[in-house]
Design an enzyme around this catalytic site. Sequence first.
Site, PDB file in Angstrom:
ATOM      1  N   GLY A  46       0.981  -1.530   0.021  1.00 53.51           N
ATOM      2  CA  GLY A  46       0.477   0.208   0.079  1.00 53.51           C
ATOM      3  C   GLY A  46       0.845   1.259  -0.221  1.00 53.51           C
ATOM      4  O   GLY A  46       2.195   0.908   0.649  1.00 53.51           O
ATOM      5  N   GLN A  51       2.932   9.655   1.412  1.00 55.75           N
ATOM      6  CA  GLN A  51       3.530   8.784   1.337  1.00 55.75           C
ATOM      7  C   GLN A  51       5.394   9.195   0.179  1.00 55.75           C
ATOM      8  O   GLN A  51       6.513   9.652   0.215  1.00 55.75           O
ATOM      9  CB  GLN A  51       4.064   7.803   1.423  1.00 55.75           C
ATOM     10  CG  GLN A  51       3.019   7.226   2.709  1.00 55.75           C
ATOM     11  CD  GLN A  51       3.325   5.744   2.665  1.00 55.75           C
ATOM     12  OE1 GLN A  51       2.276   5.006   2.653  1.00 55.75           O
ATOM     13  NE2 GLN A  51       3.887   4.946   3.174  1.00 55.75           N
ATOM     14  N   CYS A  89       6.330   0.028   7.362  1.00 50.98           N
ATOM     15  CA  CYS A  89       5.452   1.465   6.602  1.00 50.98           C
ATOM     16  C   CYS A  89       6.474   1.487   5.639  1.00 50.98           C
ATOM     17  O   CYS A  89       7.629   1.606   6.205  1.00 50.98           O
ATOM     18  CB  CYS A  89       5.241   1.816   7.346  1.00 50.98           C
ATOM     19  SG  CYS A  89       4.335   3.515   6.976  1.00 50.98           S
ATOM     20  N   LEU A  90       6.204   1.381   4.257  1.00 47.87           N
ATOM     21  CA  LEU A  90       7.696   2.232   3.445  1.00 47.87           C
ATOM     22  C   LEU A  90       8.333   3.700   4.098  1.00 47.87           C
ATOM     23  O   LEU A  90       9.332   3.943   3.687  1.00 47.87           O
ATOM     24  CB  LEU A  90       7.172   2.407   1.785  1.00 47.87           C
ATOM     25  CG  LEU A  90       6.665   0.934   1.749  1.00 47.87           C
ATOM     26  CD1 LEU A  90       6.054   1.722   0.122  1.00 47.87           C
ATOM     27  CD2 LEU A  90       7.481   0.125   1.585  1.00 47.87           C
ATOM     28  N   HIS A 131      -4.274   1.345   7.397  1.00 50.47           N
ATOM     29  CA  HIS A 131      -3.482   1.901   7.126  1.00 50.47           C
ATOM     30  C   HIS A 131      -3.336   2.401   6.184  1.00 50.47           C
ATOM     31  O   HIS A 131      -2.269   3.870   6.963  1.00 50.47           O
ATOM     32  CB  HIS A 131      -2.029   0.783   7.375  1.00 50.47           C
ATOM     33  CG  HIS A 131      -0.566   1.463   7.763  1.00 50.47           C
ATOM     34  ND1 HIS A 131       0.365   0.118   8.348  1.00 50.47           N
ATOM     35  CD2 HIS A 131      -0.046   1.475   6.266  1.00 50.47           C
ATOM     36  CE1 HIS A 131       1.571   1.303   8.049  1.00 50.47           C
ATOM     37  NE2 HIS A 131       1.186   2.177   7.140  1.00 50.47           N
ATOM     38  N   GLU A 132      -3.677   2.684   5.276  1.00 59.25           N
ATOM     39  CA  GLU A 132      -3.217   3.815   4.420  1.00 59.25           C
ATOM     40  C   GLU A 132      -4.628   5.019   4.765  1.00 59.25           C
ATOM     41  O   GLU A 132      -4.278   6.458   4.047  1.00 59.25           O
ATOM     42  CB  GLU A 132      -3.692   2.739   3.133  1.00 59.25           C
ATOM     43  CG  GLU A 132      -2.896   1.570   2.748  1.00 59.25           C
ATOM     44  CD  GLU A 132      -1.309   2.439   2.656  1.00 59.25           C
ATOM     45  OE1 GLU A 132      -0.948   3.543   2.310  1.00 59.25           O
ATOM     46  OE2 GLU A 132      -0.524   1.607   2.949  1.00 59.25           O
ATOM     47  N   HIS A 135      -3.000   6.823   7.214  1.00 61.35           N
ATOM     48  CA  HIS A 135      -2.038   8.059   6.324  1.00 61.35           C
ATOM     49  C   HIS A 135      -2.862   9.100   5.870  1.00 61.35           C
ATOM     50  O   HIS A 135      -1.675  10.401   6.069  1.00 61.35           O
ATOM     51  CB  HIS A 135      -1.317   7.632   4.760  1.00 61.35           C
ATOM     52  CG  HIS A 135      -0.185   6.887   5.568  1.00 61.35           C
ATOM     53  ND1 HIS A 135       0.801   7.121   5.866  1.00 61.35           N
ATOM     54  CD2 HIS A 135       0.361   5.303   4.976  1.00 61.35           C
ATOM     55  CE1 HIS A 135       2.067   6.236   6.212  1.00 61.35           C
ATOM     56  NE2 HIS A 135       1.228   5.120   6.220  1.00 61.35           N
TER      57      HIS A 135
HETATM   58 ZN    ZN Z   1       2.739   3.944   5.693  1.00 57.54          ZN
END
Ligand code: ZN
Length: 171
Positions: A46, A51, A89-90, A131-132, A135
């Site tokens: 995701g 991000q 998480c990226l 999660h997304e 963000h």
């Molecule tokens: Zn994340």
Amino acid sequence: MAVRNIVLYPDAPLLQRARAYDEVTPDLALLAEDMIETMHAYEGVGLAGPQIGLQRRIFVMHEPEREPRCIINPEILDREGEEYGEEGCLSIPRVYAQVPRATRVVVRGFDERGKKVEFEARGFAARIIQHEYDHLEGICFPDRLDILTREEKLREWEQLRADMAEAIRSH
Ligand code: ZN
């Protein structure tokens, strides 16, 4: 298509609430392609607008065995159940924690072509969506942990980030 740079925690705009789109314009289809390419390049499941430095309500997701998808101006209409599962998480690479999430969600929004979508997701897909979506609210997964675990994970990340910076400097 292009792989975008990933914003690392806690840099802006990760801690800010993202703005909704007034309309789905054709350039969003190209943006969605870039986001999907970026998500794949970093082996994520995701990726949300903030991000890649975009303070906008858009995310892409790719649950195993399914096509990647993009959701614009998502709303979570319903949440049910709770379970802990591992998340990363990226924007906080190499840090993982057990994060509590609803086991089932109902999501509504638009796809990258402006088509209205509404669907139910369970388990891993529901986890990615929450999660997304977080963000877009300026929330990153450590915020979902109890305070002691959060502090431990943030310390771990500070060390990793300092090591990354050091590796770049001494290169
Ligand atoms: Zn994340």
